[in-house]
Scaffold this motif. Structure first.
Motif, PDB file in Angstrom:
ATOM      1  N   UNK A 160       0.805  -1.215   0.000  1.00  0.00           N
ATOM      2  CA  UNK A 160       0.000   0.000   0.000  1.00  0.00           C
ATOM      3  C   UNK A 160       0.843   1.273   0.000  1.00  0.00           C
ATOM      4  N   UNK A 161       2.165   1.138   0.144  1.00  0.00           N
ATOM      5  CA  UNK A 161       3.020   2.314  -0.001  1.00  0.00           C
ATOM      6  C   UNK A 161       3.175   2.664  -1.475  1.00  0.00           C
ATOM      7  N   UNK A 162       3.518   3.908  -1.788  1.00  0.00           N
ATOM      8  CA  UNK A 162       3.653   4.308  -3.202  1.00  0.00           C
ATOM      9  C   UNK A 162       4.635   3.461  -3.998  1.00  0.00           C
ATOM     10  N   UNK A 163       5.707   2.952  -3.338  1.00  0.00           N
ATOM     11  CA  UNK A 163       6.689   2.168  -4.092  1.00  0.00           C
ATOM     12  C   UNK A 163       6.219   0.732  -4.342  1.00  0.00           C
ATOM     13  N   UNK A 164       5.197   0.280  -3.618  1.00  0.00           N
ATOM     14  CA  UNK A 164       4.659  -1.064  -3.832  1.00  0.00           C
ATOM     15  C   UNK A 164       5.695  -2.153  -3.715  1.00  0.00           C
ATOM     16  N   UNK A 165       6.548  -2.093  -2.689  1.00  0.00           N
ATOM     17  CA  UNK A 165       7.720  -2.963  -2.607  1.00  0.00           C
ATOM     18  C   UNK A 165       7.464  -4.259  -1.837  1.00  0.00           C
TER      19      UNK A 165
END
Length: 250
Positions: free
Chosen positions: A93-98
């Motif tokens: 769910x973080x912008x980087x989708x890591x």
């Protein structure tokens, strides 16, 4: 579509906190997985919650027969193990989708309605057991090194899966689950699922121990850990891809 599951992914420190977090994720990601619209995260988290609640009953002494020789080890492992799943959701769910690749596969396809309940649940189990479990063991072993007694406790968790297997297979409409309860085909399906759990959990312990052998050499340990982490993620991603497309699962 549900959003912001990461609000439930804070730092859990006890098994009851794990159960509470999983329950919240399960309920928010889909109000009812039996409705026409499915959610892959909810399918897996429903199964995961059931197993963790059973583990908790053993840890707190409320299970009628089963006891762990070293409950502190199992509690630490359960918490560390769950954190890896919660961290994967938060990373997604973080912008980087890591998120790890094996988890990203499930997260990206969680709302595809052509994928069955059992496929979603099995894909999550694959990522969590075939990728996360060995790494969670290594983290736990820093304070609770592997011993024969701890391996015996670890293997008792297989019995928890076995106890829940028939109901879980029916819940998720698994292969042969619709046959006569207690009949030959039903028993065969339960036995195959139980064997799969025992084999994969045993492989996770063995994979972790191969890395653990290098603990006296920090550089060798880090090399082995990086290599094994990459191998496990790649293998679980490939298997997860196959699971999501499988027409019938045990």
């Amino acid at each position: 579509m549900p959003h912001n599951l990461s609000v439930h992914c804070g730092e859990v420190t006890t098994v009851p906190e794990v159960v509470a977090a999983l329950t919240a994720i399960r309920d928010q990601s889909a109000a009812d997985i039996n409705a026409p619209e499915l959610d892959g995260i909810s399918c897996f988290t429903r199964l995961y919650t059931i197993i963790t609640e059973n583990v908790l009953r053993t840890l707190d002494g409320s299970h009628p027969t089963r006891r762990f020789d070293d409950p502190a080890f199992l509690e630490r492992l359960d918490v560390v193990f769950a954190r890896r799943y919660l961290d994967a959701i938060a990373a997604h769910e973080r912008p980087d989708g890591a998120a790890p690749a094996c988890w990203q596969l499930l997260f990206d396809r969680r709302r595809e309605q052509t994928i069955g309940h059992v496929n979603f649940a099995a894909c999550g189990v694959n990522a969590h057991v075939n990728y996360d479990l060995a790494l969670a063991l290594l983290e736990t072993w820093k304070d609770f090194p592997p011993t024969e007694a701890r391996r015996a406790d670890y293997d008792q968790v297989n019995d928890i899966f076995a106890e829940e297997m028939d109901e879980l297979r029916e819940e998720f409409d698994a292969f042969l689950a619709g046959t006569r309860d207690g009949g030959t085909l039903d028993l065969f399906g339960n036995a195959m699922s139980d064997l799969l759990v025992r084999v994969t959990r045993g492989q996770a312990w063995d994979a972790a121990f191969e890395v653990w052998r290098n603990r006296e050499d920090p550089d060798a340990y880090e090399r082995a850990l990086r290599s094994e982490t990459e191998r496990l993620d790649n293998a679980a991603k490939v298997l997860g891809w196959m699971i999501l497309r499988a027409p019938g699962l045990p």
